[in-house]
Structure formats: structure tokens, C-alpha cells
Design a protein around this motif. Structure first.
Motif, PDB file in Angstrom:
ATOM      1  N   LYS A 149       0.845  -1.203   0.000  1.00 20.36           N
ATOM      2  CA  LYS A 149       0.000   0.000   0.000  1.00 20.36           C
ATOM      3  C   LYS A 149       0.879   1.252   0.000  1.00 20.36           C
ATOM      4  N   PRO A 150       0.521   2.271  -0.786  1.00 21.70           N
ATOM      5  CA  PRO A 150      -0.800   2.575  -1.347  1.00 21.70           C
ATOM      6  C   PRO A 150      -1.186   1.861  -2.639  1.00 21.70           C
ATOM      7  N   HIS A 151      -0.353   0.963  -3.153  1.00 21.30           N
ATOM      8  CA  HIS A 151      -0.761   0.165  -4.310  1.00 21.30           C
ATOM      9  C   HIS A 151      -1.931  -0.720  -3.878  1.00 21.30           C
ATOM     10  N   PRO A 152      -2.902  -0.948  -4.738  1.00 22.29           N
ATOM     11  CA  PRO A 152      -4.075  -1.751  -4.360  1.00 22.29           C
ATOM     12  C   PRO A 152      -3.855  -3.260  -4.368  1.00 22.29           C
ATOM     13  N   TYR A 153      -2.649  -3.707  -4.727  1.00 24.92           N
ATOM     14  CA  TYR A 153      -2.420  -5.136  -4.942  1.00 24.92           C
ATOM     15  C   TYR A 153      -2.853  -6.000  -3.760  1.00 24.92           C
ATOM     16  N   LEU A 154      -2.442  -5.647  -2.546  1.00 27.25           N
ATOM     17  CA  LEU A 154      -2.736  -6.497  -1.389  1.00 27.25           C
ATOM     18  C   LEU A 154      -4.236  -6.586  -1.128  1.00 27.25           C
ATOM     19  N   LEU A 155      -4.940  -5.481  -1.309  1.00 23.16           N
ATOM     20  CA  LEU A 155      -6.386  -5.496  -1.136  1.00 23.16           C
ATOM     21  C   LEU A 155      -7.062  -6.338  -2.212  1.00 23.16           C
ATOM     22  N   THR A 156      -6.610  -6.187  -3.434  1.00 21.87           N
ATOM     23  CA  THR A 156      -7.171  -6.969  -4.533  1.00 21.87           C
ATOM     24  C   THR A 156      -6.899  -8.456  -4.323  1.00 21.87           C
ATOM     25  N   LEU A 157      -5.707  -8.780  -3.826  1.00 23.74           N
ATOM     26  CA  LEU A 157      -5.363 -10.167  -3.541  1.00 23.74           C
ATOM     27  C   LEU A 157      -6.299 -10.747  -2.489  1.00 23.74           C
ATOM     28  N   ALA A 158      -6.583  -9.969  -1.444  1.00 20.45           N
ATOM     29  CA  ALA A 158      -7.485 -10.436  -0.386  1.00 20.45           C
ATOM     30  C   ALA A 158      -8.882 -10.682  -0.929  1.00 20.45           C
ATOM     31  N   LEU A 159      -9.385  -9.747  -1.711  1.00 20.31           N
ATOM     32  CA  LEU A 159     -10.719  -9.890  -2.280  1.00 20.31           C
ATOM     33  C   LEU A 159     -10.807 -11.105  -3.193  1.00 20.31           C
ATOM     34  N   THR A 160      -9.792 -11.287  -4.025  1.00 16.87           N
ATOM     35  CA  THR A 160      -9.764 -12.429  -4.943  1.00 16.87           C
ATOM     36  C   THR A 160      -9.706 -13.747  -4.174  1.00 16.87           C
ATOM     37  N   SER A 161      -8.892 -13.770  -3.125  1.00 16.90           N
ATOM     38  CA  SER A 161      -8.751 -14.986  -2.319  1.00 16.90           C
ATOM     39  C   SER A 161     -10.059 -15.366  -1.638  1.00 16.90           C
ATOM     40  N   VAL A 176      -3.076   7.842   5.147  1.00 14.89           N
ATOM     41  CA  VAL A 176      -3.448   8.310   3.812  1.00 14.89           C
ATOM     42  C   VAL A 176      -3.198   7.211   2.783  1.00 14.89           C
ATOM     43  N   SER A 177      -2.095   6.473   2.940  1.00 17.60           N
ATOM     44  CA  SER A 177      -1.799   5.401   1.985  1.00 17.60           C
ATOM     45  C   SER A 177      -2.867   4.313   2.020  1.00 17.60           C
ATOM     46  N   ASP A 178      -3.470   4.085   3.184  1.00 19.66           N
ATOM     47  CA  ASP A 178      -4.561   3.111   3.279  1.00 19.66           C
ATOM     48  C   ASP A 178      -5.765   3.578   2.463  1.00 19.66           C
ATOM     49  N   ILE A 179      -6.118   4.845   2.635  1.00 17.44           N
ATOM     50  CA  ILE A 179      -7.261   5.377   1.905  1.00 17.44           C
ATOM     51  C   ILE A 179      -6.999   5.344   0.403  1.00 17.44           C
ATOM     52  N   GLU A 180      -5.790   5.705   0.001  1.00 18.35           N
ATOM     53  CA  GLU A 180      -5.440   5.678  -1.421  1.00 18.35           C
ATOM     54  C   GLU A 180      -5.522   4.261  -1.973  1.00 18.35           C
ATOM     55  N   ALA A 181      -5.048   3.292  -1.194  1.00 23.44           N
ATOM     56  CA  ALA A 181      -5.097   1.895  -1.635  1.00 23.44           C
ATOM     57  C   ALA A 181      -6.538   1.418  -1.748  1.00 23.44           C
ATOM     58  N   GLY A 182      -7.363   1.781  -0.762  1.00 27.53           N
ATOM     59  CA  GLY A 182      -8.761   1.366  -0.790  1.00 27.53           C
ATOM     60  C   GLY A 182      -9.497   1.915  -1.991  1.00 27.53           C
ATOM     61  N   ARG A 183      -9.308   3.194  -2.250  1.00 27.67           N
ATOM     62  CA  ARG A 183      -9.982   3.806  -3.398  1.00 27.67           C
ATOM     63  C   ARG A 183      -9.486   3.203  -4.710  1.00 27.67           C
ATOM     64  N   ALA A 184      -8.172   2.934  -4.804  1.00 26.17           N
ATOM     65  CA  ALA A 184      -7.615   2.343  -6.021  1.00 26.17           C
ATOM     66  C   ALA A 184      -8.133   0.929  -6.246  1.00 26.17           C
TER      67      ALA A 184
END
Length: 228
Positions: A149-161, A176-184
Motif C-alpha cells: 500500500k498505497p498500491h491496491p495489490y494487497l487489497l485486490t489479492l485479499a478480495l480475490t482470495s 493516507v496510503s490506506d485510503i489511497e489503496a482502498g480507493r484504487a
């Protein structure tokens, strides 16, 4: 028009939580200074003068140098420092209630962190919270630091899993990086303003809602019941 936290949570099927802040103060029982000094010394031995706020930030800085040997050493040392810190990490008031509220309202729980998964899992085991968490995603070995984070990769990985679409997820973080990652990542981004000035910064970053206590989030999960 003001949107309540409960409104933001309507339709969600998974609660994604950052670890350091929303769940616990990782270095709440020990100073992070010693960990940073250790990482700084390793970098210095390789000829670099580097410092950073915490282990994840240190890993990200080192990754920009192109020194793979140093990056490997720093990644291992940062993970070990976080695992040691997990033994005395201080629980965030209301965090357990959030996990239980998510369960009680039919939602799944994932922890998505820039910290090492081993540290998160050590904390969950120590506090008997493993049964309340479906998935832990973090700075695993071999992960390119640019995907933290702030790259969305980890969040996307969690959702996909978990097999959950982004629109059915809500991510709670205190930076702020969390919010940016979430929005991305396309999920609802909820800011946790646990310090003065954070409400303004998290709102400016685009948070869909901001809470000041984790108990507020637990209450909102119950208030939104019936729409998940």
C-alpha cells in the motif's frame, strides 16, 4: 449530504482491516527506535545512509536502491523485528468488537497490512483472535515492495482470495496510503482517525467515512445489518 458509516457499510460482505492502528499498536509495547536502528545499521554496512518511520517504510525505501542483497537482508530483519514486537503489541480498544460484529452480521474479516503476515498471525494467536479472521495478507517473502500500500495489490489479492467483488468490501485504515489503496482497489475506504489531525488528512485523501474509535465501526456494522 453526509453519509454515515452504516450507509457506507451497506451491502458489504467483507471487512478488510489494516493491522497496525486499527487492530493493535504493533510497537506499543516496545520502541520502534531499536528496530529502525538495527535496519539502519544493516543499510550502513552496505554503504547506504537510510532511515524511515517504521520497518515497512524502510523496506520500501531500500527497494528503490536496486540492491537485491540489501533488500533481502532488510526484508528478513524487518519481519523479525515485527514478530518480536507482536509479543508486546497493545490491542486497539474496540478491535475485537469489530471482528465479532462482522461475524455476527454475516461478514467475513481479512487483515491487509504492509507488515509481515508472521507478525500479524503471532498477534492473533497471542490474543486468541485467529478464529475471527478469515485471511491475513501482508508483506510476504518475495513480494515486490512497490506492491505494498498505497498500491491496491494487497487489497485486490485479499478480495480475490475470498471470492468477493470490490464493491462488496470495505477497508479500514489509519493512514493516507490506506485510503489511497482502498480507493484504487474500488472498495469503500473508511479512515480511522486515532490521532489529532487525522480526520482532516483522511477526509482529504478521499475517505468515504471517518471513525474515531473502532467501537464506532462495530456499532455501524450492527446498524447496517440486514443489508449485507
Amino acid at each position: 449530504m453526509t453519509i454515515s458509516v452504516a450507509d457506507v457499510l451497506r451491502g458489504t460482505k467483507v471487512v478488510l482491516l489494516d493491522f497496525d492502528g486499527p487492530i493493535a499498536a504493533l510497537f506499543g509495547g516496545v520502541s520502534a527506535t531499536a528496530a529502525i536502528e538495527e535496519l539502519t545499521a544493516i543499510a550502513a554496512a552496505h554503504g547506504y545512509d537510510i532511515t524511515a518511520e517504521g520497518p515497512p517504510q524502510f523496506v520500501q525505501k531500500v527497494s528503490q536502491l536496486g540492491d537485491e542483497e540489501l533488500l533481502h537482508a532488510i526484508t528478513d530483519a524487518a519481519r523479525d523485528a515485527e514478530v518480536r514486537a507482536a509479543a508486546s503489541a497493545v490491542p486497539t480498544p474496540g478491535a475485537r468488537a469489530v471482528m465479532r460484529a462482522a461475524r455476527e452480521t454475516g461478514r467475513r474479516v481479512a487483515i491487509v497490512s504492509n507488515n509481515a503476515p508472521a507478525a500479524v498471525s503471532a498477534y492473533l494467536d497471542r490474543h486468541d483472535l485467529g478464529q475471527d479472521v478469515d485471511l491475513v495478507v501482508g508483506r510476504h517473502d518475495g513480494l515486490a515492495p512497490r506492491l505494498m500500500k498505497p498500491h491496491p495489490y494487497l487489497l485486490t489479492l485479499a478480495l480475490t482470495s475470498l471470492g468477493v467483488p470490490a464493491e462488496a468490501g470495505a477497508f479500514i485504515g489509519d493512514s493516507v496510503s490506506d485510503i489511497e489503496a482502498g480507493r484504487a482497489a474500488g472498495v469503500a475506504a473508511i479512515g480511522y482517525a486515532n490521532k489529532p489531525g487525522k480526520r482532516e488528512r483522511l477526509s482529504a485523501a478521499g475517505a468515504h467515512a471517518v471513525i474515531e474509535t473502532m467501537t464506532d465501526l462495530a456499532d455501524a456494522l450492527h446498524a447496517a445489518v440486514g443489508s449485507a
